[in-house]
Scaffold this motif. Structure first.
Motif, mmCIF file in Angstrom:
data_model
loop_
_atom_site.group_PDB
_atom_site.id
_atom_site.type_symbol
_atom_site.label_atom_id
_atom_site.label_comp_id
_atom_site.label_asym_id
_atom_site.label_seq_id
_atom_site.Cartn_x
_atom_site.Cartn_y
_atom_site.Cartn_z
ATOM 1 N N HIS A 1 -16.588 -5.317 10.202
ATOM 2 C CA HIS A 1 -16.388 -3.954 10.687
ATOM 3 C C HIS A 1 -14.918 -3.758 11.080
ATOM 4 O O HIS A 1 -14.277 -2.787 10.677
ATOM 5 C CB HIS A 1 -17.319 -3.699 11.873
ATOM 6 N N THR A 2 -14.391 -4.690 11.873
ATOM 7 C CA THR A 2 -12.987 -4.598 12.282
ATOM 8 C C THR A 2 -12.064 -4.697 11.075
ATOM 9 O O THR A 2 -11.053 -3.999 10.991
ATOM 10 C CB THR A 2 -12.638 -5.717 13.280
ATOM 11 N N THR A 3 -12.393 -5.596 10.146
ATOM 12 C CA THR A 3 -11.534 -5.756 8.972
ATOM 13 C C THR A 3 -11.476 -4.462 8.169
ATOM 14 O O THR A 3 -10.411 -4.068 7.691
ATOM 15 C CB THR A 3 -12.036 -6.910 8.088
ATOM 16 N N ALA A 4 -12.603 -3.801 8.052
ATOM 17 C CA ALA A 4 -12.620 -2.520 7.341
ATOM 18 C C ALA A 4 -11.697 -1.522 8.040
ATOM 19 O O ALA A 4 -10.926 -0.802 7.399
ATOM 20 C CB ALA A 4 -14.044 -1.980 7.273
ATOM 21 N N GLU A 5 -11.760 -1.516 9.373
ATOM 22 C CA GLU A 5 -10.870 -0.621 10.129
ATOM 23 C C GLU A 5 -9.412 -0.996 9.911
ATOM 24 O O GLU A 5 -8.541 -0.132 9.759
ATOM 25 C CB GLU A 5 -11.186 -0.694 11.622
ATOM 26 N N ALA A 6 -9.150 -2.331 9.905
ATOM 27 C CA ALA A 6 -7.769 -2.788 9.738
ATOM 28 C C ALA A 6 -7.240 -2.392 8.361
ATOM 29 O O ALA A 6 -6.082 -2.002 8.224
ATOM 30 C CB ALA A 6 -7.681 -4.297 9.936
ATOM 31 N N LEU A 7 -8.081 -2.482 7.345
ATOM 32 C CA LEU A 7 -7.663 -2.068 5.998
ATOM 33 C C LEU A 7 -7.284 -0.597 5.998
ATOM 34 O O LEU A 7 -6.266 -0.201 5.432
ATOM 35 C CB LEU A 7 -8.780 -2.324 4.990
ATOM 36 N N ASP A 8 -8.089 0.205 6.663
ATOM 37 C CA ASP A 8 -7.782 1.634 6.788
ATOM 38 C C ASP A 8 -6.464 1.833 7.511
ATOM 39 O O ASP A 8 -5.595 2.576 7.062
ATOM 40 C CB ASP A 8 -8.874 2.340 7.600
ATOM 41 N N ALA A 9 -6.337 1.147 8.657
ATOM 42 C CA ALA A 9 -5.155 1.338 9.501
ATOM 43 C C ALA A 9 -3.883 0.915 8.768
ATOM 44 O O ALA A 9 -2.815 1.442 9.022
ATOM 45 C CB ALA A 9 -5.293 0.560 10.808
ATOM 46 N N ARG A 10 -4.003 -0.055 7.864
ATOM 47 C CA ARG A 10 -2.817 -0.537 7.165
ATOM 48 C C ARG A 10 -2.629 0.145 5.808
ATOM 49 O O ARG A 10 -1.846 -0.303 4.987
ATOM 50 C CB ARG A 10 -2.876 -2.047 7.026
ATOM 51 N N GLY A 11 -3.378 1.207 5.600
ATOM 52 C CA GLY A 11 -3.106 2.062 4.444
ATOM 53 C C GLY A 11 -3.648 1.551 3.122
ATOM 54 O O GLY A 11 -3.114 1.878 2.068
ATOM 55 N N ALA A 12 -4.725 0.757 3.150
ATOM 56 C CA ALA A 12 -5.285 0.242 1.890
ATOM 57 C C ALA A 12 -5.731 1.378 0.981
ATOM 58 O O ALA A 12 -5.855 1.201 -0.223
ATOM 59 C CB ALA A 12 -6.449 -0.695 2.172
ATOM 60 N N ASP A 13 -5.946 2.533 1.565
ATOM 61 C CA ASP A 13 -6.395 3.681 0.778
ATOM 62 C C ASP A 13 -5.247 4.562 0.300
ATOM 63 O O ASP A 13 -5.448 5.558 -0.363
ATOM 64 C CB ASP A 13 -7.344 4.549 1.613
ATOM 65 N N ASP A 14 -4.034 4.157 0.646
ATOM 66 C CA ASP A 14 -2.883 5.012 0.381
ATOM 67 C C ASP A 14 -2.453 5.026 -1.077
ATOM 68 O O ASP A 14 -1.579 5.781 -1.453
ATOM 69 C CB ASP A 14 -1.683 4.517 1.202
ATOM 70 N N GLU A 15 -3.084 4.176 -1.877
ATOM 71 C CA GLU A 15 -2.474 3.800 -3.139
ATOM 72 C C GLU A 15 -2.916 4.564 -4.382
ATOM 73 O O GLU A 15 -2.370 4.311 -5.455
ATOM 74 C CB GLU A 15 -2.676 2.276 -3.278
ATOM 75 N N PRO A 16 -3.824 5.539 -4.338
ATOM 76 C CA PRO A 16 -4.472 5.914 -5.585
ATOM 77 C C PRO A 16 -3.637 6.712 -6.575
ATOM 78 O O PRO A 16 -4.180 7.169 -7.559
ATOM 79 C CB PRO A 16 -5.654 6.763 -5.124
ATOM 80 N N ASN B 1 0.820 -1.212 0.000
ATOM 81 C CA ASN B 1 0.000 0.000 0.000
ATOM 82 C C ASN B 1 0.851 1.259 0.000
ATOM 83 O O ASN B 1 0.457 2.288 -0.529
ATOM 84 C CB ASN B 1 -0.925 0.019 1.217
ATOM 85 N N GLN B 2 2.038 1.164 0.623
ATOM 86 C CA GLN B 2 2.910 2.333 0.668
ATOM 87 C C GLN B 2 3.762 2.453 -0.588
ATOM 88 O O GLN B 2 4.566 3.365 -0.707
ATOM 89 C CB GLN B 2 3.835 2.253 1.885
ATOM 90 N N GLY B 3 3.599 1.492 -1.503
ATOM 91 C CA GLY B 3 4.360 1.548 -2.742
ATOM 92 C C GLY B 3 5.824 1.168 -2.585
ATOM 93 O O GLY B 3 6.661 1.549 -3.399
ATOM 94 N N VAL B 4 6.143 0.408 -1.531
ATOM 95 C CA VAL B 4 7.532 -0.052 -1.351
ATOM 96 C C VAL B 4 7.853 -1.062 -2.459
ATOM 97 O O VAL B 4 7.082 -1.982 -2.690
ATOM 98 C CB VAL B 4 7.697 -0.709 0.041
ATOM 99 N N PRO B 5 8.997 -0.903 -3.143
ATOM 100 C CA PRO B 5 9.335 -1.805 -4.249
ATOM 101 C C PRO B 5 9.489 -3.263 -3.798
ATOM 102 O O PRO B 5 9.856 -3.515 -2.649
ATOM 103 C CB PRO B 5 10.681 -1.276 -4.764
#
Ligand SMILES: Nc1ncnc2c1ncn2[C@@H]1O[C@H](COP(=O)(O)OP(=O)(O)O)[C@@H](O)[C@H]1O
Ligand SMILES: [Mg+2]
Lengths: 244, 211
Positions: free
Chosen positions: B187-202, A121-125
């Motif tokens: 619900h927790t899994t959705a939070e975990a996805l957020d916490a682990r940056g699943a949205d960081d990628e766009p 997700n952080q884009g680490v290679p």
């Protein structure tokens, strides 16, 4: 242009902000109409901070405020000066979160793939990812399970995997919400040891008072308010007295 | 119950790119349907076994585990052919299906889920232009593989708890508590996805050299 103002601190600047403290300023939180936290003000700068309190006292809500999983309906939460409202991404990169039920937070079918998820997700290679994943799996005794299905791990191993998946992202702080509640005694001790050895600042919500040995500070919640805050011995004594 | 089919051993088949393996699998499927000859199917079957067991170093039980659940369907298919066409056509249809099941088993046993998912993401990448995020499709596949066995396990646990209290074995009695558990977990899994940056990628056209 309004979009621009809402974006908060630019990413590069946010990444360079030094670790100072989490400031919780006059925070209240309500789920819909229902208030669950009232006027909480705390500066969290100690290395290891425990959070205790009865069921429903607001501990989990408080913990989620610290990395922006829950946003305050009143007041502000600042992580090293970054506001959880406007600098959410930067805050989440600084503050890792470990949940009570590891099963709910393991999202990939095998061990190594799950640990790699946050880095992806952080884009680490890919090459760096492989090295960092191997390193973390090794540190938590999961190296031999790298390609195993996550659901075949024991409860203790699953919680270690969940922790590994957070630590591989190198957050500056880690918040734990009852990390040992579902574990047997041996595994509780193992997780306690892992927490004790972390160089990161930690905030640990728990019912497991043994876990708080050697902590710098313990905050006690009751009905959405801080009712005690100080050295572990004093806070725990106040908590036990309030339960009697 | 396991859906994680990857069987790690060092072999040239494991090292081959997942995209290539999927391509060969697809080509084999097309070939066997376009040229329905028993000798061809027999040759392909032998080839698949040679690649899987020989070159790929997979134990027989790994492939057998994939074939066993479809045996009954293969038998049924053969019976239908006996009734409707003839034994030779039946043999062809059954061996063709068996070959493809085995070939698919070889591909999944020698490729990590992430690799297969990456291929799917690459195939889906033109969808980017209509606003679909290919990485999301990949995540959904991975999460499905992760959560199916977990949910099956939780269902078994609820059933045990109910049996221990002498509960009835009715489906509704199982489904309601299971649904409650699964929704809570989601619900927790959705939070975990957020916490682990699943949205960081766009970032558009992110350079992903994934494996
Ligand atoms: N997502 C939510 N929606 C509505 N109410 C919630 C939610 N999460 C928690 N609550 C309620 O908020 C109160 C505080 O919950 P929580 O912060 O989980 O406390 P604790 O972790 O101390 O048990 C409880 O009464 C709980 O029922
Ligand atoms: Mg809680």
């Amino acid at each position: 242009m309004t979009g621009w103002r809402r974006r908060g601190t630019p990413a590069a600047v946010a990444a360079a902000v030094p670790r100072t403290a989490i400031e919780v300023r006059r925070v209240g939180h309500a789920y819909g109409e229902r208030p669950v936290l009232h006027d909480v003000t705390l500066t969290l700068a100690e290395h290891r901070i425990g959070v205790i309190g009865g069921n429903g006292s607001g501990k989990s809500t408080f913990a989620r405020l610290l990395n922006g999983l829950v946003l305050p309906t009143e007041g502000q939460v600042l992580v090293d000066g970054l506001d959880t409202r406007t600098d959410l991404r930067a805050v989440r990169r600084r503050v890792g979160f470990v949940f009570q039920d590891p099963d709910a937070q393991i999202v990939h079918p095998t061990v190594a793939e799950d640990v790699a998820f946050g880095l992806q997700n952080q884009g680490v290679p890919a090459e760096e990812r492989a090295v960092r994943v191997a390193e973390v799996l090794d540190r938590y005794g999961l190296a031999g399970h790298a390609d195993h299905p996550a659901h075949l791990l024991s409860g203790g191993q699953k919680q270690l995997l969940a922790i590994a998946g957070v630590l591989v992202m190198r957050p500056l702080r880690v918040v734990f919400d009852e990390p040992t509640t579902l574990l047997d005694l041996a595994n509780k001790r193992r997780i306690a040891r892992v927490v004790a050895e972390l160089e990161q600042d930690v905030v640990v919500v728990t019912h497991d008072l043994d876990l708080l040995a050697g902590f710098d500070r313990v905050v006690v919640f009751a009905a959405g308010r801080v009712v005690a805050d100080g050295p572990p011995a004093e806070s725990v004594a106040a908590y036990l007295a309030s339960m009697a | 119950m396991t859906l994680a089919l990857y069987h790690p051993v060092p072999s040239p088949v494991h090292r081959a790119p997942a995209g290539l393996k999927l391509l060969v699998l697809a080509a084999l499927g097309v070939l066997l349907f376009v040229v329905p000859r028993l000798y061809l199917v027999g040759g392909a079957l032998a080839g698949v076994l040679a690649v899987g067991l020989g070159l790929g170093g997979l134990p027989v039980r790994v492939l057998w585990a994939q074939v066993r659940p479809v045996l009954i369907w293969l038998a049924a298919l053969f019976v239908v052919h006996l009734l409707v066409t003839d034994a030779a056509t039946g043999a062809l249809a059954v061996s063709r299906l068996l070959t493809l099941v085995l070939a698919a088993a070889v591909v999944t046993a020698t490729s990590r889920v992430t690799e297969l998912v990456d291929v799917v993401e690459r195939i889906c990448s033109p969808l980017r232009w209509v606003g679909v995020r290919p990485a999301r499709i990949g995540l959904v596949i991975a999460m499905t593989l992760r959560f199916i066995p977990l949910i099956a396990e939780r269902a078994a646990r609820i059933r045990e708890a109910q049996a221990a209290r002498g509960g009835a074995r009715r489906l509704t009695v199982l489904v309601v508590p299971l649904l409650v558990q699964v929704l809570q977990m989601a619900h927790t899994t959705a939070e975990a996805l957020d916490a682990r940056g699943a949205d960081d990628e766009p970032l558009p056209r992110r350079r992903r050299r994934d494996r």
